[in-house]
Write a protein that holds these residues in place. Sequence first.
Motif, PDB file in Angstrom:
ATOM      1  N   LYS A 285       0.830  -1.208   0.000  1.00 17.38           N
ATOM      2  CA  LYS A 285       0.000   0.000   0.000  1.00 17.38           C
ATOM      3  C   LYS A 285       0.864   1.258   0.000  1.00 17.38           C
ATOM      4  CE  LYS A 285      -4.246  -1.827   2.028  1.00 17.38           C
ATOM      5  NZ  LYS A 285      -5.283  -1.675   3.068  1.00 17.38           N
ATOM      6  N   ILE A 380       0.781   5.017   7.425  1.00 18.25           N
ATOM      7  CA  ILE A 380      -0.110   6.149   7.187  1.00 18.25           C
ATOM      8  C   ILE A 380      -0.256   6.341   5.675  1.00 18.25           C
ATOM      9  CG2 ILE A 380      -0.483   8.616   7.510  1.00 18.25           C
ATOM     10  CD1 ILE A 380      -0.656   7.064  10.093  1.00 18.25           C
ATOM     11  N   TYR A 405      -4.574  12.045  11.617  1.00 15.94           N
ATOM     12  CA  TYR A 405      -4.871  10.615  11.528  1.00 15.94           C
ATOM     13  C   TYR A 405      -5.205  10.134  12.929  1.00 15.94           C
ATOM     14  CZ  TYR A 405      -0.056  10.319  13.182  1.00 15.94           C
ATOM     15  OH  TYR A 405       1.101  10.486  13.908  1.00 15.94           O
ATOM     16  N   ARG A 406      -5.940   9.040  12.993  1.00 14.97           N
ATOM     17  CA  ARG A 406      -6.357   8.511  14.298  1.00 14.97           C
ATOM     18  C   ARG A 406      -5.271   7.607  14.873  1.00 14.97           C
ATOM     19  NH1 ARG A 406     -11.510   9.489  15.877  1.00 14.97           N
ATOM     20  NH2 ARG A 406     -12.929  10.385  14.320  1.00 14.97           N
ATOM     21  N   ARG A 408      -3.421   4.584  16.667  1.00  8.72           N
ATOM     22  CA  ARG A 408      -3.594   3.133  16.588  1.00  8.72           C
ATOM     23  C   ARG A 408      -3.960   2.525  17.940  1.00  8.72           C
ATOM     24  NH1 ARG A 408       2.346   0.381  15.884  1.00  8.72           N
ATOM     25  NH2 ARG A 408       1.064  -1.472  16.181  1.00  8.72           N
ATOM     26  N   TYR A 413      -7.880  11.334  17.284  1.00  4.32           N
ATOM     27  CA  TYR A 413      -6.929  12.032  16.427  1.00  4.32           C
ATOM     28  C   TYR A 413      -5.675  12.396  17.212  1.00  4.32           C
ATOM     29  CZ  TYR A 413     -10.244  12.469  12.582  1.00  4.32           C
ATOM     30  OH  TYR A 413     -11.098  12.206  11.545  1.00  4.32           O
ATOM     31  N   CYS A 493      -5.833  11.285   7.026  1.00  5.34           N
ATOM     32  CA  CYS A 493      -5.158  10.113   6.474  1.00  5.34           C
ATOM     33  C   CYS A 493      -5.784   8.817   6.992  1.00  5.34           C
ATOM     34  CB  CYS A 493      -3.678  10.115   6.871  1.00  5.34           C
ATOM     35  SG  CYS A 493      -2.793  11.627   6.461  1.00  5.34           S
ATOM     36  N   GLN A 494      -5.538   7.759   6.261  1.00  8.09           N
ATOM     37  CA  GLN A 494      -5.886   6.415   6.730  1.00  8.09           C
ATOM     38  C   GLN A 494      -4.719   5.859   7.530  1.00  8.09           C
ATOM     39  OE1 GLN A 494      -6.300   3.521   3.600  1.00  8.09           O
ATOM     40  NE2 GLN A 494      -7.075   1.919   4.978  1.00  8.09           N
ATOM     41  N   HIS A 495      -5.011   5.418   8.744  1.00  7.70           N
ATOM     42  CA  HIS A 495      -3.992   4.772   9.565  1.00  7.70           C
ATOM     43  C   HIS A 495      -4.244   3.268   9.488  1.00  7.70           C
ATOM     44  CE1 HIS A 495      -1.481   4.965  13.542  1.00  7.70           C
ATOM     45  NE2 HIS A 495      -1.012   4.086  12.681  1.00  7.70           N
ATOM     46  N   LEU A 496      -3.337   2.552   8.857  1.00  6.56           N
ATOM     47  CA  LEU A 496      -3.570   1.133   8.582  1.00  6.56           C
ATOM     48  C   LEU A 496      -3.652   0.287   9.842  1.00  6.56           C
ATOM     49  CD1 LEU A 496      -1.192   0.715   5.505  1.00  6.56           C
ATOM     50  CD2 LEU A 496      -3.649   1.177   5.524  1.00  6.56           C
ATOM     51  N   ASN A 498      -4.822   1.678  13.014  1.00  4.10           N
ATOM     52  CA  ASN A 498      -5.558   2.250  14.136  1.00  4.10           C
ATOM     53  C   ASN A 498      -6.741   1.368  14.541  1.00  4.10           C
ATOM     54  OD1 ASN A 498      -7.011   3.440  11.617  1.00  4.10           O
ATOM     55  ND2 ASN A 498      -8.409   3.893  13.308  1.00  4.10           N
ATOM     56  N   GLN A 501     -12.817   3.729  15.584  1.00  2.00           N
ATOM     57  CA  GLN A 501     -13.162   4.984  16.238  1.00  2.00           C
ATOM     58  C   GLN A 501     -13.844   4.694  17.571  1.00  2.00           C
ATOM     59  OE1 GLN A 501     -15.153   7.691  13.648  1.00  2.00           O
ATOM     60  NE2 GLN A 501     -15.843   9.028  15.292  1.00  2.00           N
TER      61      GLN A 501
END
Length: 740
Positions: A285, A380, A405-406, A408, A413, A493-496, A498, A501
């Motif tokens: 990715k 990220i 980004y959130r 992990r 955030y 961003c996408q945190h792979l 995290n 939520q």
Amino acid sequence: MGDCVSPVDDFLNELTERGIRLELRGDQLVYYPRRKLTADLRQRLVQLKPEILNRLRGVHEAREVPSQTTPITEPPRIEHPPVSVVISDPQPKFLESLLINVLSQRPAPAEILITGKTNRSIRKIVNRFRSRGVHIANSSLDVQHNSVCLISPDTQLGPDWLPQAVQKLNTPEVGAVYSDHELIQTEERTDYPGHVTANDLARSGIQAPTILVRREALVAVHHQGEPLNVLLRQLSRSGWELRKHSGIVYVQSDRKESYFQQQSLDQESITLFIPLSGRKHLWPKLQHFLQQQTWPHHQTRLILCDTSRDKSFSNRIRSWFSTCDYPDVRNIRLPSKQAGLADLPRDQQLIAVNEQMCRIYNLLRAELKTDYVWILEDDIIPPVDVLSRLLHSFEENVASVSAPYRSRFDGRYLVWSRERSGNAGVHQLCRPLPDRPQVEEIRGSGFGCLVMRAEVLKQRPFCLPEGETCYDVRFFRELEPHWKRLVDWTTACQHLHNVPQPKSNITTRNLIYHITPFATNDIWLRNVQQLLKRIDLFNGRRVIAVATGEGLITPDQVQAAFGNHQIEIITRPNSAQLRENATFLPLLESVADPDPHTATFYAHAKGVGKDVCCLGPPRGSRYWRNAMYHELLDDWSRINELLIDSAIVGTHRRQHNENHQIYPDGQSTSPWHFAGTFFWFRNTDVFSSEKWRDVWQPTGWGAEAWPGRMFDFEQSACVAYDGLEDLYNPAVYFPQIEDE
């Protein structure tokens, strides 16, 4: 014989200073703007017209031979090296006037090159001046002389600009000379420092529309079409000194440009630094993102820092280097002390991970050769155009811009407004409402995806002193306060890695609300209208306390304002001294249930006393009041998320440990408060003991002081306008929400 300044030179220089342009049209001289030509100047123009026409056509004016019997005292002759002038991308409406201006310099330039885009009109003008050494060229490097003057097409040189610049360039270590400039329309003038460094230029730059540069310095850094401010930065990076001289350049147009445009950041080369932990499942990715991201790859200096102890992973990275389209790539090996460190439970390896990150970023500090660095962690994935968007938020005093980004670990955030006391973490922020500014100032952020000035990163080494646990929190805490730090929420961003939520367990939402319904104005009703737009949010009790007494409308009229909505009304006599605090305890008593699944919102009809006692402008009070309704009631998910970790959530939070008695009544006290007194609280945190009753003060501002007496500052969260002091200033509110 020395070069004497002729009346023609004096006249042309005076026209330049006044912002008047001349153009040759056949046998006529056209001047504009006409309004600037005085009667005296018009008369001198008529007198000098033949000499000016001869000069423009390449005919040197005849010099009068002095009588041998007349003694002449001349200034000593100053030998100036010949100067080549380059005008890039000329504009037909300015070119003729500019050529006249440049040729009036003494000594006149040896040649004038026209480069860049040309058309028929430009070629016709060049042909008329060909006998004066004006010609079209392919590049600035086609000049014949070592002193090269690069001129913006919409400028005019002040008197003696070239000789002054040449004299300054005589110092061997000086690579280029610049000066201040003045806008002809407004007469605004710059005030640049006498010399500048590479860091100065990276921050504020010099919008020098004309410079004099050594050809040997120019050759080493030249890129066709490059703006002059970028050229100056490259010269400085190469070790040349840049000096200012006392001349002035006059600019025809006022260039309204953003910082991104002024600094030509679209042409900036950026270091992209990615620490790799060796997680093979993340690489595909990340690799795809590197191929797709839109910042020009030839302007990207890519550094991958491989911290793994996995030989096959390292080989895979090196193999990708041979096929990628990044021309400047580096792979640095910095194995961590323990294999798989990034994936070990963070609470067990917190210090080890942060010490490793200190080693990584100290290595980066030594490798930086660009003015900006983009740091991206390997798990990220930002939007593909993230770099351009983050760079667009930079200003002279901005140190960093982060993409959120959130985490992990907790799903929140990793962006914060301040540190918690006692090294107990940070006050994390939630995303602003869609109609609020999406780029906002912060205290700090994680290093997962951010762009930072190299100057800032190099200021001090990364380390983790005893008692410190997080390198990023310490970095931003130690950063000088004049540096702004921003976050652009549109670049989330996408945190792979995290966690999902976070979810709150709040299911019931109460409303407790105070109204003092003055009959002399309808401010109380405007408040109720704001509340009614969100009334369905409250699925628990809705208790409205109404003050009664002389000059107030009846509780029945207040009830009618709520229409068919189910509410409970309690009444208390109005108290000018206690204000809304007169009903505060009864309202709390009405919802005094420590249910862990319940939260309660407290507010009051704000600004109702504007005809009686108003502390600020009514418009500012209106925007302040409506902002609180908007921020606290229009997106429950934000409040719900904050209530997971915070006992109480509001807006306009102010901390004042040095002055607990900050309130207008001189009696109420607390170390912090929510200005305006709108807030949510978790019932379990308030009603699990009798403290809520004990800390209440029977004073005029007792309700506003109550949160700061009930809870430590660290237990609170602020959803908007944190730390704002100029509360009544309408300009600080966006959006500016009017009453309906």
